[in-house]
Design a protein around this motif. Structure first.
Motif, PDB file in Angstrom:
ATOM      1  N   ILE A 166      30.626  43.077  41.999  1.00 57.33           N
ATOM      2  CA  ILE A 166      29.970  42.796  43.324  1.00 57.33           C
ATOM      3  C   ILE A 166      30.992  42.052  44.157  1.00 57.33           C
ATOM      4  CG2 ILE A 166      28.067  41.744  44.073  1.00 57.33           C
ATOM      5  CD1 ILE A 166      27.253  43.814  42.486  1.00 57.33           C
ATOM      6  N   ASN A 167      31.246  42.554  45.344  1.00 52.53           N
ATOM      7  CA  ASN A 167      32.213  41.910  46.374  1.00 52.53           C
ATOM      8  C   ASN A 167      31.573  41.418  47.208  1.00 52.53           C
ATOM      9  OD1 ASN A 167      34.536  41.446  47.459  1.00 52.53           O
ATOM     10  ND2 ASN A 167      35.371  43.456  47.742  1.00 52.53           N
ATOM     11  N   ASP A 168      31.089  39.936  47.020  1.00 57.65           N
ATOM     12  CA  ASP A 168      30.408  39.306  48.051  1.00 57.65           C
ATOM     13  C   ASP A 168      31.659  38.284  48.774  1.00 57.65           C
ATOM     14  OD1 ASP A 168      28.853  37.946  49.943  1.00 57.65           O
ATOM     15  OD2 ASP A 168      27.447  36.837  48.283  1.00 57.65           O
ATOM     16  N   ASP A 169      32.069  37.337  48.135  1.00 56.34           N
ATOM     17  CA  ASP A 169      33.100  36.504  48.188  1.00 56.34           C
ATOM     18  C   ASP A 169      34.093  37.036  47.568  1.00 56.34           C
ATOM     19  OD1 ASP A 169      34.152  33.612  48.845  1.00 56.34           O
ATOM     20  OD2 ASP A 169      34.868  34.201  47.170  1.00 56.34           O
ATOM     21  N   ALA A 170      35.478  37.266  48.628  1.00 56.01           N
ATOM     22  CA  ALA A 170      36.640  38.302  48.208  1.00 56.01           C
ATOM     23  C   ALA A 170      37.264  37.270  46.973  1.00 56.01           C
ATOM     24  CB  ALA A 170      37.359  38.144  49.276  1.00 56.01           C
ATOM     25  N   ASP A 171      37.284  35.770  47.046  1.00 59.04           N
ATOM     26  CA  ASP A 171      38.246  35.146  46.095  1.00 59.04           C
ATOM     27  C   ASP A 171      37.303  35.451  44.563  1.00 59.04           C
ATOM     28  OD1 ASP A 171      40.330  34.263  47.454  1.00 59.04           O
ATOM     29  OD2 ASP A 171      38.859  32.690  48.433  1.00 59.04           O
ATOM     30  N   ASP A 172      36.116  35.308  44.571  1.00 60.54           N
ATOM     31  CA  ASP A 172      35.348  35.441  43.435  1.00 60.54           C
ATOM     32  C   ASP A 172      35.472  36.867  42.874  1.00 60.54           C
ATOM     33  OD1 ASP A 172      34.260  32.871  43.617  1.00 60.54           O
ATOM     34  OD2 ASP A 172      32.400  33.402  44.203  1.00 60.54           O
ATOM     35  N   ALA A 173      35.394  37.824  43.678  1.00 56.39           N
ATOM     36  CA  ALA A 173      35.537  39.305  43.364  1.00 56.39           C
ATOM     37  C   ALA A 173      36.806  39.483  42.833  1.00 56.39           C
ATOM     38  CB  ALA A 173      35.512  40.329  44.469  1.00 56.39           C
ATOM     39  N   ALA A 174      37.933  39.034  43.342  1.00 55.21           N
ATOM     40  CA  ALA A 174      39.313  39.123  42.626  1.00 55.21           C
ATOM     41  C   ALA A 174      39.562  38.529  41.371  1.00 55.21           C
ATOM     42  CB  ALA A 174      40.443  38.582  43.715  1.00 55.21           C
ATOM     43  N   LYS A 175      38.722  37.454  41.253  1.00 61.45           N
ATOM     44  CA  LYS A 175      38.795  36.477  40.099  1.00 61.45           C
ATOM     45  C   LYS A 175      38.056  37.524  38.686  1.00 61.45           C
ATOM     46  CE  LYS A 175      37.801  32.276  37.488  1.00 61.45           C
ATOM     47  NZ  LYS A 175      37.043  33.045  36.338  1.00 61.45           N
ATOM     48  N   ASN A 176      36.988  38.184  39.267  1.00 64.34           N
ATOM     49  CA  ASN A 176      36.173  38.949  38.415  1.00 64.34           C
ATOM     50  C   ASN A 176      37.001  40.099  37.740  1.00 64.34           C
ATOM     51  OD1 ASN A 176      33.954  37.133  38.615  1.00 64.34           O
ATOM     52  ND2 ASN A 176      32.922  38.191  40.012  1.00 64.34           N
ATOM     53  N   PHE A 177      37.614  40.653  39.040  1.00 63.77           N
ATOM     54  CA  PHE A 177      38.456  41.945  38.834  1.00 63.77           C
ATOM     55  C   PHE A 177      39.731  41.411  37.774  1.00 63.77           C
ATOM     56  CE2 PHE A 177      42.110  44.610  40.208  1.00 63.77           C
ATOM     57  CZ  PHE A 177      41.721  45.679  39.823  1.00 63.77           C
ATOM     58  N   ALA A 178      40.304  40.362  37.850  1.00 62.78           N
ATOM     59  CA  ALA A 178      41.502  39.988  36.762  1.00 62.78           C
ATOM     60  C   ALA A 178      40.827  39.607  35.395  1.00 62.78           C
ATOM     61  CB  ALA A 178      41.905  38.536  37.510  1.00 62.78           C
ATOM     62  N   ASP A 179      39.601  39.061  35.554  1.00 60.49           N
ATOM     63  CA  ASP A 179      38.855  38.803  34.184  1.00 60.49           C
ATOM     64  C   ASP A 179      38.586  40.225  33.632  1.00 60.49           C
ATOM     65  OD1 ASP A 179      38.913  36.039  34.857  1.00 60.49           O
ATOM     66  OD2 ASP A 179      36.703  35.988  35.302  1.00 60.49           O
ATOM     67  N   ILE A 180      38.217  41.353  34.222  1.00 60.39           N
ATOM     68  CA  ILE A 180      37.989  42.562  33.445  1.00 60.39           C
ATOM     69  C   ILE A 180      39.431  42.960  32.840  1.00 60.39           C
ATOM     70  CG2 ILE A 180      37.679  44.959  34.258  1.00 60.39           C
ATOM     71  CD1 ILE A 180      35.524  43.943  36.127  1.00 60.39           C
ATOM     72  N   ILE A 181      40.567  42.789  33.443  1.00 61.76           N
ATOM     73  CA  ILE A 181      41.813  43.281  33.198  1.00 61.76           C
ATOM     74  C   ILE A 181      42.063  42.612  31.921  1.00 61.76           C
ATOM     75  CG2 ILE A 181      44.265  43.241  33.597  1.00 61.76           C
ATOM     76  CD1 ILE A 181      43.486  43.698  36.504  1.00 61.76           C
ATOM     77  N   THR A 182      42.064  41.109  31.842  1.00 59.56           N
ATOM     78  CA  THR A 182      42.068  40.226  30.931  1.00 59.56           C
ATOM     79  C   THR A 182      41.297  40.689  29.743  1.00 59.56           C
ATOM     80  OG1 THR A 182      42.781  38.350  32.108  1.00 59.56           O
ATOM     81  CG2 THR A 182      41.977  37.991  29.788  1.00 59.56           C
ATOM     82  N   ALA A 183      40.049  40.857  29.736  1.00 62.58           N
ATOM     83  CA  ALA A 183      38.964  41.406  28.712  1.00 62.58           C
ATOM     84  C   ALA A 183      39.560  42.386  28.121  1.00 62.58           C
ATOM     85  CB  ALA A 183      37.640  41.462  29.382  1.00 62.58           C
ATOM     86  N   ARG A 184      39.803  43.786  28.794  1.00 59.67           N
ATOM     87  CA  ARG A 184      40.322  44.892  28.386  1.00 59.67           C
ATOM     88  C   ARG A 184      41.683  44.802  27.355  1.00 59.67           C
ATOM     89  NH1 ARG A 184      38.404  49.835  29.603  1.00 59.67           N
ATOM     90  NH2 ARG A 184      39.124  51.310  28.421  1.00 59.67           N
TER      91      ARG A 184
END
Length: 207
Positions: A166-184
């Motif tokens: 969910i891309n509301d705040d760009a910084d939060d969205a970027a962190k969530n994106f990075a977390d997905i990569i780490t989890a994968r």
């Protein structure tokens, strides 16, 4: 060395893909591909760093030879993503991010079945419409067409994408994106070789 991940980021126009990636690349380790193009090289550009600069003949040879994952022609010039570019990055153990529309994402998934498919969207449709209108480059009719396209993209993403940001705040969205990569990277499916190695090591302790 393990191969890197192929990561697809998709989302409708106005969903903030570019902003998300710009924030991510300030701290993230995944790489961008260097696209091929037939447009002339500018004075401040370097071949192989900014683009792979091809002649039109060379680009069309690449199309016929199946060297391109995807390509388009815009303003009289070709632009495209080379398979070799993706393979170069992943073979070095680095992750590669492809920002691509959902239909193109399906082609990536066919070629790279293990691709990590990430879809991004604002918190609601009103925000998406507001972002499109705030660009000042699209009239009301174009905004309606964009929203109609977004509806179709959502339906495809529901069936074929792995994660939603969910891309509301760009910084939060970027962190969530990075977390997905780490989890994968931590997924068992990505660590079978390691698990086999440590299993054999454990077994050898009892021999």
């Amino acid at each position: 060395m393990s191969k890197g991940l192929v990561i697809v980021l998709s989302g409708p126009a106005g969903s903030g893909k570019d902003t998300l990636l710009n924030r991510y690349f300030k701290f993230g380790s995944a790489k961008k591909t260097v696209s091929a193009t037939t447009r002339p090289m500018r004075h401040n550009e370097t071949d192989g760093r900014d683009y792979h600069f091809f002649t039109r003949e060379r680009f069309e040879q690449a199309i016929k030879a199946g060297e391109l994952l995807e390509y388009t022609e815009y303003a009289g010039n070709y632009y495209g993503t080379l398979y070799s570019e993706i393979n170069r990055i992943t073979a070095a153990g680095d992750d590669v991010i492809l920002k691509i529309e959902v239909e193109g994402g399906q082609n990536v998934k066919k070629r790279f079945p293990g691709a990590v498919m990430v879809f991004t969207f604002p918190p609601n449709a009103d925000i998406l419409a507001s972002r499109l209108k705030s660009r000042g480059t699209e009239d009301e009719e174009t905004v309606k067409r964009r929203l109609a396209a977004a509806e179709k993209e959502i339906e495809i993403a529901k069936k074929t994408y792995d994660y939603l940001v969910i891309n509301d705040d760009a910084d939060d969205a970027a962190k969530n994106f990075a977390d997905i990569i780490t989890a994968r990277h931590a997924a068992m499916s990505e660590n079978i070789d390691f698990m086999n190695e440590v299993r054999d090591d454990v077994k050898n302790h009892f021999i």
